[in-house]
Design a protein around this motif. Structure first.
Motif, PDB file in Angstrom:
ATOM      1  N   UNK A 144      25.769  14.089   0.891  1.00 24.83           N
ATOM      2  CA  UNK A 144      25.458  13.336   0.474  1.00 24.83           C
ATOM      3  C   UNK A 144      23.609  13.543   0.114  1.00 24.83           C
ATOM      4  N   UNK A 145      22.652  12.948  -1.276  1.00 27.03           N
ATOM      5  CA  UNK A 145      21.700  13.573  -1.138  1.00 27.03           C
ATOM      6  C   UNK A 145      20.594  12.977   0.119  1.00 27.03           C
ATOM      7  N   UNK A 146      20.205  14.353  -0.025  1.00 29.14           N
ATOM      8  CA  UNK A 146      18.943  14.085   1.326  1.00 29.14           C
ATOM      9  C   UNK A 146      17.852  13.586   1.492  1.00 29.14           C
ATOM     10  N   UNK A 147      17.692  12.923   2.777  1.00 31.16           N
ATOM     11  CA  UNK A 147      16.786  11.851   2.913  1.00 31.16           C
ATOM     12  C   UNK A 147      15.303  13.033   3.867  1.00 31.16           C
ATOM     13  N   UNK A 148      13.676  13.204   3.751  1.00 31.65           N
ATOM     14  CA  UNK A 148      13.011  13.156   4.567  1.00 31.65           C
ATOM     15  C   UNK A 148      12.428  12.413   4.686  1.00 31.65           C
ATOM     16  N   UNK A 149      11.377  11.667   5.930  1.00 28.79           N
ATOM     17  CA  UNK A 149      10.465  11.035   6.345  1.00 28.79           C
ATOM     18  C   UNK A 149       9.697  11.334   6.591  1.00 28.79           C
ATOM     19  N   UNK A 150       8.643  10.409   5.670  1.00 29.68           N
ATOM     20  CA  UNK A 150       6.561  12.323   6.233  1.00 29.68           C
ATOM     21  C   UNK A 150       6.267  11.401   7.263  1.00 29.68           C
ATOM     22  N   UNK A 151       5.717  11.885   8.632  1.00 29.34           N
ATOM     23  CA  UNK A 151       4.838  11.156   9.024  1.00 29.34           C
ATOM     24  C   UNK A 151       5.084  11.309  10.752  1.00 29.34           C
ATOM     25  N   UNK A 152       3.780  11.308  11.888  1.00 26.63           N
ATOM     26  CA  UNK A 152       4.768  11.710  12.837  1.00 26.63           C
ATOM     27  C   UNK A 152       4.368  10.541  13.931  1.00 26.63           C
ATOM     28  N   UNK A 153       3.926   9.209  12.741  1.00 30.03           N
ATOM     29  CA  UNK A 153       3.703   8.419  13.764  1.00 30.03           C
ATOM     30  C   UNK A 153       4.892   7.771  15.201  1.00 30.03           C
ATOM     31  N   UNK A 154       4.500   7.702  16.227  1.00 29.73           N
ATOM     32  CA  UNK A 154       5.935   7.606  17.386  1.00 29.73           C
ATOM     33  C   UNK A 154       6.501   6.444  17.207  1.00 29.73           C
ATOM     34  N   UNK A 155       5.662   5.045  16.777  1.00 37.33           N
ATOM     35  CA  UNK A 155       6.638   3.450  17.234  1.00 37.33           C
ATOM     36  C   UNK A 155       7.504   3.394  16.160  1.00 37.33           C
ATOM     37  N   UNK A 156       7.302   4.055  15.175  1.00 35.11           N
ATOM     38  CA  UNK A 156       7.771   3.271  13.806  1.00 35.11           C
ATOM     39  C   UNK A 156       8.392   4.464  12.859  1.00 35.11           C
ATOM     40  N   UNK A 157       7.136   5.350  12.615  1.00 35.26           N
ATOM     41  CA  UNK A 157       7.866   6.207  11.697  1.00 35.26           C
ATOM     42  C   UNK A 157       8.428   7.067  12.421  1.00 35.26           C
ATOM     43  N   UNK A 158       8.605   7.618  13.644  1.00 36.68           N
ATOM     44  CA  UNK A 158       9.807   8.767  14.107  1.00 36.68           C
ATOM     45  C   UNK A 158      10.623   7.349  14.478  1.00 36.68           C
ATOM     46  N   UNK A 159      11.060   6.645  14.761  1.00 33.90           N
ATOM     47  CA  UNK A 159      12.088   5.745  14.824  1.00 33.90           C
ATOM     48  C   UNK A 159      12.677   5.631  13.439  1.00 33.90           C
ATOM     49  N   UNK A 160      12.328   5.496  12.601  1.00 32.97           N
ATOM     50  CA  UNK A 160      13.027   5.555  10.929  1.00 32.97           C
ATOM     51  C   UNK A 160      12.964   6.579  10.868  1.00 32.97           C
ATOM     52  N   UNK A 161      12.895   8.006  10.893  1.00 32.25           N
ATOM     53  CA  UNK A 161      13.653   9.620  10.928  1.00 32.25           C
ATOM     54  C   UNK A 161      14.745   9.190  11.810  1.00 32.25           C
ATOM     55  N   UNK A 162      15.007   8.918  12.897  1.00 32.12           N
ATOM     56  CA  UNK A 162      15.871   8.781  13.939  1.00 32.12           C
ATOM     57  C   UNK A 162      17.235   7.570  13.427  1.00 32.12           C
ATOM     58  N   UNK A 163      16.848   6.750  12.732  1.00 32.04           N
ATOM     59  CA  UNK A 163      17.397   5.898  12.488  1.00 32.04           C
ATOM     60  C   UNK A 163      18.518   6.027  10.653  1.00 32.04           C
TER      61      UNK A 163
END
Length: 269
Positions: free
Chosen positions: A154-173
């Motif tokens: 699939x076309x890969x998705x990279x989420x940028x940013x190091x916010x611990x509550x929101x950004x990294x949760x979105x990365x994981x999900x």
């Protein structure tokens, strides 16, 4: 010159070439009046001047384009480049350019809500699912996207940013890769990402760890050894890709040094 730089990087074996997704120059580089190209037009140009490198923004602000249009733009880049596109995306931060150009810039909470919905929409459109999408902020009647991306699986998705509550949760999900800063907080940020992965049932090892790293080889290549050691230290932490600017990138002889010294050393880690 842009075509020459991209061609030199591609020929040297650079795996990725990215551009900022801004409309005005950002403060850490220079005043807003300095030249800044629109990202996806520039990437289409770069696709024609490269053969191998992945192409993407570092990173698209979610409020800059409606998600359906964004998914279509990235898919078009993928198709025309022969499957070399990545979607880099984040919650956006540059309020001044948004206000200046009449773009929406809602409060932080809403931008993250929009980011999550955009991730859902893009994943749906990349997959070929044409079902309507009903979210809090976006409503799409038919998520038709043909031709589909060439990238597989699939076309890969990279989420940028190091916010611990929101950004990294979105990365994981939702994401295939994260992008963090190469600094003292990096081990902690990776630990936070791992906890989010555990919470959502995601395999932490599935997510590619990338960092922003400033490549400075020195005036005469005197920092080649130090650069290799710094990259080795990042690799020990689990980092797989070092994104970032090359000092004096217009000096094309540097790409020969990269091809002979940096890339072979990194591949041997």
């Amino acid at each position: 010159m842009l075509a020459d730089i991209a061609s030199a990087a591609d020929g040297a074996g650079f795996e990725r070439i990215s551009v900022m997704d801004h409309f005005w120059q950002i403060g850490v580089i220079g005043p807003p009046e300095w030249d800044m190209l629109e990202a996806y037009t520039a990437l289409g140009f770069l696709a024609a001047h490269t053969k191998n490198a992945k192409l993407f923004t570092m990173v698209t602000g979610v409020v800059y384009r409606e998600p359906g249009l964004l998914a279509k733009a990235v898919t078009t880049l993928d198709v025309l480049s022969g499957g070399r596109a990545i979607l880099g995306i984040g919650a956006a931060w540059n309020e001044h350019e948004s206000i200046g150009l009449g773009l929406p810039f809602p409060p932080t909470k809403e931008r993250f809500e929009r980011l999550e919905e955009a991730l859902q929409i893009c994943r749906q459109m990349f997959s070929g699912d044409e079902s309507p999408y009903e979210g809090k902020h976006y409503r799409l009647g038919r998520t038709l996207n043909h031709p589909l991306p060439l990238s597989r699986p699939h076309l890969p998705i990279l989420v940028g940013g190091g916010g611990e509550k929101k950004t990294l949760r979105l990365v994981a999900q939702y994401a295939d890769a994260c992008n963090l800063f190469a600094g003292p907080e990096l081990p902690h940020k990776l630990d936070v990402l791992k906890r989010h992965c555990d919470e959502v049932g995601r395999d932490y090892d599935e997510i590619q760890k990338t960092v922003m790293y400033r490549y400075d080889l020195g005036e005469k290549g005197e920092r080649v050894g130090a650069t290799i050691e710094e990259l080795r230290d990042l690799h020990r932490l689990g980092v797989e890709v070092g994104h970032g600017g090359l000092r004096n990138s217009w000096e094309l002889n540097q790409y020969e040094v990269f091809a002979k010294e940096i890339i072979p050393a990194a591949e041997a880690f």
